[in-house]
Design an enzyme around this catalytic site. Structure first.
Site, PDB file in Angstrom:
ATOM      1  N   GLU A   1      45.642  46.530  31.065  1.00  0.00           N
ATOM      2  CA  GLU A   1      45.645  46.756  32.501  1.00  0.00           C
ATOM      3  C   GLU A   1      47.078  46.781  33.022  1.00  0.00           C
ATOM      4  OE1 GLU A   1      43.695  43.689  34.717  1.00  0.00           O
ATOM      5  OE2 GLU A   1      44.976  42.094  33.954  1.00  0.00           O
TER       6      GLU A   1
ATOM      7  N   GLU B   1      34.851  47.699  25.581  1.00  0.00           N
ATOM      8  CA  GLU B   1      35.891  47.963  24.596  1.00  0.00           C
ATOM      9  C   GLU B   1      35.838  46.889  23.524  1.00  0.00           C
ATOM     10  OE1 GLU B   1      39.382  47.998  27.030  1.00  0.00           O
ATOM     11  OE2 GLU B   1      39.636  45.821  26.950  1.00  0.00           O
TER      12      GLU B   1
ATOM     13  N   HIS C   1      48.621  37.917  24.144  1.00  0.00           N
ATOM     14  CA  HIS C   1      48.699  38.620  25.423  1.00  0.00           C
ATOM     15  C   HIS C   1      50.180  38.804  25.733  1.00  0.00           C
ATOM     16  CE1 HIS C   1      46.982  39.077  29.743  1.00  0.00           C
ATOM     17  NE2 HIS C   1      48.121  39.736  29.626  1.00  0.00           N
TER      18      HIS C   1
ATOM     19  N   GLY D   1      41.584  38.493  34.549  1.00  0.00           N
ATOM     20  CA  GLY D   1      40.729  37.827  33.578  1.00  0.00           C
ATOM     21  C   GLY D   1      39.326  37.542  34.063  1.00  0.00           C
TER      22      GLY D   1
ATOM     23  N   LYS E   1      46.953  32.270  33.080  1.00  0.00           N
ATOM     24  CA  LYS E   1      48.158  31.924  32.335  1.00  0.00           C
ATOM     25  C   LYS E   1      48.673  30.542  32.720  1.00  0.00           C
ATOM     26  CE  LYS E   1      49.074  36.840  32.517  1.00  0.00           C
ATOM     27  NZ  LYS E   1      49.808  37.896  33.246  1.00  0.00           N
TER      28      LYS E   1
ATOM     29  N   ARG F   1      52.159  44.960  41.269  1.00  0.00           N
ATOM     30  CA  ARG F   1      52.759  43.978  42.184  1.00  0.00           C
ATOM     31  C   ARG F   1      53.767  43.164  41.404  1.00  0.00           C
ATOM     32  NH1 ARG F   1      50.352  39.557  40.002  1.00  0.00           N
ATOM     33  NH2 ARG F   1      48.171  39.715  39.369  1.00  0.00           N
TER      34      ARG F   1
ATOM     35  N   VAL G   1      53.431  36.366  39.067  1.00  0.00           N
ATOM     36  CA  VAL G   1      53.798  34.953  39.190  1.00  0.00           C
ATOM     37  C   VAL G   1      54.946  34.627  38.245  1.00  0.00           C
ATOM     38  CG1 VAL G   1      52.973  32.568  38.946  1.00  0.00           C
ATOM     39  CG2 VAL G   1      51.430  34.334  39.842  1.00  0.00           C
TER      40      VAL G   1
END
Length: 421
Positions: free
Chosen positions: A271, A190, A198, A155, A222, A275, A278
């Site tokens: 995106e 964009e 989201h 973000g 978040k 990984r 959280v």
């Protein structure tokens, strides 16, 4: 197998526990600021690194680790650093994440967008990649437009332009911000979705484990996550995520993120995080899969999704003082318990919360057979939670869960910030 846990905080605790469950040895690292942290005592061996920023020194981490077989980077720090992943593999060690070239590909937001297009996954209208200059940005833009850092993430580095003059005004500043934050000033543009949800999808290889709703955010970070999405059927979106993972031959755990137009229901790739996230525990509770164990073994067990899970992020910030950071010593703590209540944390009485790192203290995760039961359990659990010595976001979270609009699932990515003002 002996695993270097190249991280700190609750994710270090989480990885060490998974290693112990599997009979693997764990090697922890810590800086001077974390010398007395719980994960240091939990690991089979712990190695001092020195200064607070040492978690970002990949060579120092690997030198300190000694004789290990694999490296788990957790999230943040070096988790999405392709050079670090290559350095791990150059030493003959196993990197418990995707291949370095996959980190590189999906870390370049313009290249990731192109990969999504090849996989037939919808992307927001805009430039086909990084733009050469402001004139190219003006040509590609549809308003309102989002100006984004090609190498960005989390973000950060995003500016909104509602017309051509504002795009021209913001472009230079966005490039400087991107270069300062990521060492790469390239930008792409964009379309900006005004009312967006989201929604992200957990993948392991090219298999999806369902979606997580992450629309409740503050400063694009978040705050609350849940699975499945509150009011959106994400079946097609999940299949699109699996298609993208298949297109790039993805290895291991990752998360593919989408914006959903709250009015039309259209979804668009934004995106991929290469990984563990959280918020991975909400997926664990609805599937029964230990995602960290899957990373350690490289094997995804059979699973079936059931019920509803919710995660609340507890941070050392004071909502009454504009979310000012609240480092200090924790004098007392009480965690909630009971059926289907989980707390992932590194916090215990006497622990020092240092000012150098992310403010995350704990994650409260609950499960219920459906969303109303899950919310009721979360409210009960929050009433049992208390932390003394540092200010936390617990009061704000309790108030949020009491809102009728939250219970209805009537929110989008700007709802929380509007509610807080």
């Amino acid at each position: 197998m002996r695993v270097l846990v190249a991280n700190r905080g609750e994710i270090a605790v989480r990885i060490i526990r998974a290693c112990r469950d599997l009979g693997f040895e764990s090697v922890a690292v810590y800086t001077d600021a974390d010398a007395d942290a719980p994960w240091v005592a939990m690991a089979d061996r712990a190695v001092a690194l020195g200064k607070p920023k040492a978690y970002l020194d990949g060579e120092a981490l690997l030198d300190a680790a000694g004789d290990v077989d694999a490296v788990h980077p957790g999230y943040g720090f070096l988790a999405e650093n392709a050079a670090f992943a290559r350095a791990v593999e150059a030493r003959g060690l196993r990197f418990l994440g995707p291949r370095p070239e996959q980190i590189e590909l999906m870390g370049d937001k313009a290249a990731a967008r192109a990969a999504a297009e090849r996989a037939g996954v919808p992307v927001l209208p805009g430039s086909s990649g990084a733009v050469a200059d402001v004139e190219a940005a003006v040509t590609a833009a549809e308003y309102p437009a989002a100006i984004k850092a090609a190498a960005g993430g989390g973000g950060r580095g995003i500016r909104i332009a509602r017309d051509e003059p504002s795009l021209r005004k913001e472009f230079g500043a966005a490039a400087r911000e991107a270069h300062g934050a990521f060492g790469d000033g390239r930008l792409y543009v964009e379309r900006f979705v005004e009312r967006a949800r989201h929604i992200e999808v957990q993948v392991f290889g090219d298999v999806h484990l369902g979606e997580r709703e992450c629309s409740l955010q503050r400063r694009r970070q978040k705050v609350v996550e849940e699975s499945p999405a509150a009011t959106y059927d994400a079946t097609a979106l999940c299949e699109a995520a699996a298609s993208l993972a298949r297109e790039i031959g993805y290895r291991g755990a990752g998360t593919i993120e989408f914006l959903v137009d709250d009015e039309s229901g259209e979804y668009f790739f934004i995106e991929m995080n290469t990984r563990i996230q959280v918020e991975h525990p909400v997926t664990e509770l609805v599937t029964g899969v230990d995602l960290i164990a899957a990373q350690l073994t490289g094997e995804l067990p059979p699973f079936e999704r059931r019920g509803h899970a919710l995660e609340l992020r507890l941070t050392a910030e004071d909502p009454a003082r504009g979310f000012m950071p609240s480092p200090g010593t924790v004098s007392a703590v009480r965690w909630p318990a009971g059926p289907w209540v989980r707390v992932d944390t590194w916090l215990e009485p006497g622990v020092e919360v240092p000012p150098f790192y992310d403010a995350l203290l704990a994650k409260l995760i609950v499960w219920g057979p459906d969303r109303p039961a899950c919310l009721a359990r979360a409210r009960r659990a929050l009433r049992e939670l208390s932390v003394d010595g540092v200010a936390t976001t617990a009061p704000m979270l309790a108030e949020l869960l009491g809102e009728e609009w939250f219970a209805r699932g009537d929110f989008h990515t700007t709802t929380l910030e509007a509610w807080l003002t």
